[in-house]
Design a protein around this motif. Structure first.
Motif, mmCIF file in Angstrom:
data_model
loop_
_atom_site.group_PDB
_atom_site.id
_atom_site.type_symbol
_atom_site.label_atom_id
_atom_site.label_comp_id
_atom_site.label_asym_id
_atom_site.label_seq_id
_atom_site.Cartn_x
_atom_site.Cartn_y
_atom_site.Cartn_z
ATOM 1 N N LEU A 111 0.825 -1.211 0.000
ATOM 2 C CA LEU A 111 0.000 0.000 0.000
ATOM 3 C C LEU A 111 0.861 1.264 0.000
ATOM 4 C CD1 LEU A 111 -2.794 -1.165 2.434
ATOM 5 C CD2 LEU A 111 -3.108 -0.567 0.016
ATOM 6 N N ALA A 112 1.963 1.240 0.734
ATOM 7 C CA ALA A 112 2.863 2.401 0.763
ATOM 8 C C ALA A 112 3.463 2.650 -0.624
ATOM 9 C CB ALA A 112 3.970 2.189 1.791
ATOM 10 N N LYS A 113 3.878 1.585 -1.301
ATOM 11 C CA LYS A 113 4.446 1.721 -2.646
ATOM 12 C C LYS A 113 3.386 2.208 -3.629
ATOM 13 C CE LYS A 113 7.539 1.217 -5.883
ATOM 14 N NZ LYS A 113 8.722 2.047 -5.949
ATOM 15 N N MET A 114 2.173 1.658 -3.516
ATOM 16 C CA MET A 114 1.092 2.075 -4.399
ATOM 17 C C MET A 114 0.712 3.533 -4.134
ATOM 18 S SD MET A 114 -1.192 -1.409 -4.516
ATOM 19 C CE MET A 114 -2.331 -0.865 -5.796
ATOM 20 N N ASN A 115 0.809 3.959 -2.879
ATOM 21 C CA ASN A 115 0.557 5.353 -2.535
ATOM 22 C C ASN A 115 1.623 6.244 -3.154
ATOM 23 O OD1 ASN A 115 0.894 7.834 -0.781
ATOM 24 N ND2 ASN A 115 -1.044 7.045 -0.016
ATOM 25 N N GLN A 116 2.864 5.796 -3.071
ATOM 26 C CA GLN A 116 3.996 6.542 -3.646
ATOM 27 C C GLN A 116 3.831 6.702 -5.157
ATOM 28 O OE1 GLN A 116 7.718 4.479 -3.162
ATOM 29 N NE2 GLN A 116 8.925 6.223 -3.817
ATOM 30 N N LEU A 117 3.273 5.689 -5.811
ATOM 31 C CA LEU A 117 3.057 5.731 -7.253
ATOM 32 C C LEU A 117 1.769 6.465 -7.630
ATOM 33 C CD1 LEU A 117 4.138 2.081 -8.130
ATOM 34 C CD2 LEU A 117 5.350 4.189 -8.729
ATOM 35 N N GLY A 118 1.026 6.910 -6.635
ATOM 36 C CA GLY A 118 -0.198 7.649 -6.901
ATOM 37 C C GLY A 118 -1.380 6.779 -7.276
ATOM 38 N N LEU A 119 -1.333 5.492 -6.907
ATOM 39 C CA LEU A 119 -2.402 4.554 -7.258
ATOM 40 C C LEU A 119 -3.468 4.455 -6.178
ATOM 41 C CD1 LEU A 119 -0.158 1.719 -8.720
ATOM 42 C CD2 LEU A 119 -1.459 3.455 -9.990
ATOM 43 N N VAL A 120 -3.066 4.635 -4.924
ATOM 44 C CA VAL A 120 -4.015 4.590 -3.805
ATOM 45 C C VAL A 120 -3.805 5.802 -2.919
ATOM 46 C CG1 VAL A 120 -4.097 2.050 -3.745
ATOM 47 C CG2 VAL A 120 -2.567 3.256 -2.212
ATOM 48 N N THR A 121 -4.831 6.076 -2.154
ATOM 49 C CA THR A 121 -4.733 7.131 -1.160
ATOM 50 C C THR A 121 -5.253 6.574 0.158
ATOM 51 O OG1 THR A 121 -5.273 9.418 -0.653
ATOM 52 C CG2 THR A 121 -6.982 8.130 -1.721
ATOM 53 N N GLU A 122 -4.640 7.024 1.223
ATOM 54 C CA GLU A 122 -5.071 6.570 2.551
ATOM 55 C C GLU A 122 -6.004 7.610 3.141
ATOM 56 O OE1 GLU A 122 -3.307 5.390 6.957
ATOM 57 O OE2 GLU A 122 -1.917 5.858 5.342
ATOM 58 N N THR A 133 -7.032 5.830 -6.467
ATOM 59 C CA THR A 133 -7.084 7.161 -7.060
ATOM 60 C C THR A 133 -7.581 7.018 -8.497
ATOM 61 O OG1 THR A 133 -4.841 6.984 -7.916
ATOM 62 C CG2 THR A 133 -5.086 7.920 -5.688
ATOM 63 N N THR A 134 -7.725 8.110 -9.183
ATOM 64 C CA THR A 134 -8.110 8.069 -10.596
ATOM 65 C C THR A 134 -7.089 7.267 -11.394
ATOM 66 O OG1 THR A 134 -9.178 10.220 -10.366
ATOM 67 C CG2 THR A 134 -8.662 9.496 -12.602
ATOM 68 N N THR A 135 -5.818 7.462 -11.090
ATOM 69 C CA THR A 135 -4.753 6.712 -11.765
ATOM 70 C C THR A 135 -4.840 5.231 -11.426
ATOM 71 O OG1 THR A 135 -3.325 8.655 -11.671
ATOM 72 C CG2 THR A 135 -2.249 6.542 -12.082
ATOM 73 N N GLY A 136 -5.138 4.916 -10.170
ATOM 74 C CA GLY A 136 -5.298 3.520 -9.762
ATOM 75 C C GLY A 136 -6.471 2.862 -10.472
ATOM 76 N N LEU A 137 -7.567 3.588 -10.606
ATOM 77 C CA LEU A 137 -8.737 3.055 -11.327
ATOM 78 C C LEU A 137 -8.401 2.803 -12.797
ATOM 79 C CD1 LEU A 137 -11.499 5.292 -9.752
ATOM 80 C CD2 LEU A 137 -11.324 2.798 -9.535
ATOM 81 N N GLU A 138 -7.615 3.689 -13.380
ATOM 82 C CA GLU A 138 -7.184 3.522 -14.768
ATOM 83 C C GLU A 138 -6.339 2.253 -14.926
ATOM 84 O OE1 GLU A 138 -4.345 5.884 -17.958
ATOM 85 O OE2 GLU A 138 -5.161 6.981 -16.250
ATOM 86 N N LEU A 139 -5.404 2.040 -14.001
ATOM 87 C CA LEU A 139 -4.570 0.837 -14.044
ATOM 88 C C LEU A 139 -5.415 -0.407 -13.786
ATOM 89 C CD1 LEU A 139 -1.802 -0.413 -14.441
ATOM 90 C CD2 LEU A 139 -1.345 -0.007 -12.011
#
Length: 100
Positions: A55-66, A75-81
């Motif tokens: 989760l920390a790595k995915m947050n760093q990549l802008g894919l999730v937010t806590e 995130t929007t980027t995570g939904l796209e992926l």
């Protein structure tokens, strides 16, 4: 033009999706906040520390937010992926069906 190597963006994307934990976490989150322990139960075999690391790595990549109290969402980027992963899965299913 001959392509001799993958570009760095492709390498990052493939490395992320090649790790089953990242792909499973990505598949089990939505745009609505999910409780950490619920996510932990959904992704069987993944330890608490490893899930926090993912989760920390995915947050760093802008894919999730806590959100508050260990609640995570895409995130929007995570939904796209996530959509790209679903398209890849659908393609794989079609390819398997075509082989039979």
């Amino acid at each position: 033009m001959v392509m001799r190597d993958l570009n760095i963006g492709t390498k990052v994307g493939l490395a992320l999706l090649n790790d089953r934990w990242y792909a499973l976490v990505l598949s089990n989150l939505t745009d609505q906040p999910a409780d950490f322990m619920l996510l932990r139960r959904r992704v069987r075999g993944l330890g608490t520390l490893k899930l926090l690391t993912v989760l920390a790595k995915m947050n760093q990549l802008g894919l999730v937010t806590e959100r508050e109290h260990y609640r995570y969402q895409l995130t929007t980027t995570g939904l796209e992926l996530q959509r790209s992963l679903q398209e890849l899965e659908a393609w794989g299913n079609r390819a398997i069906t075509a082989m039979h």
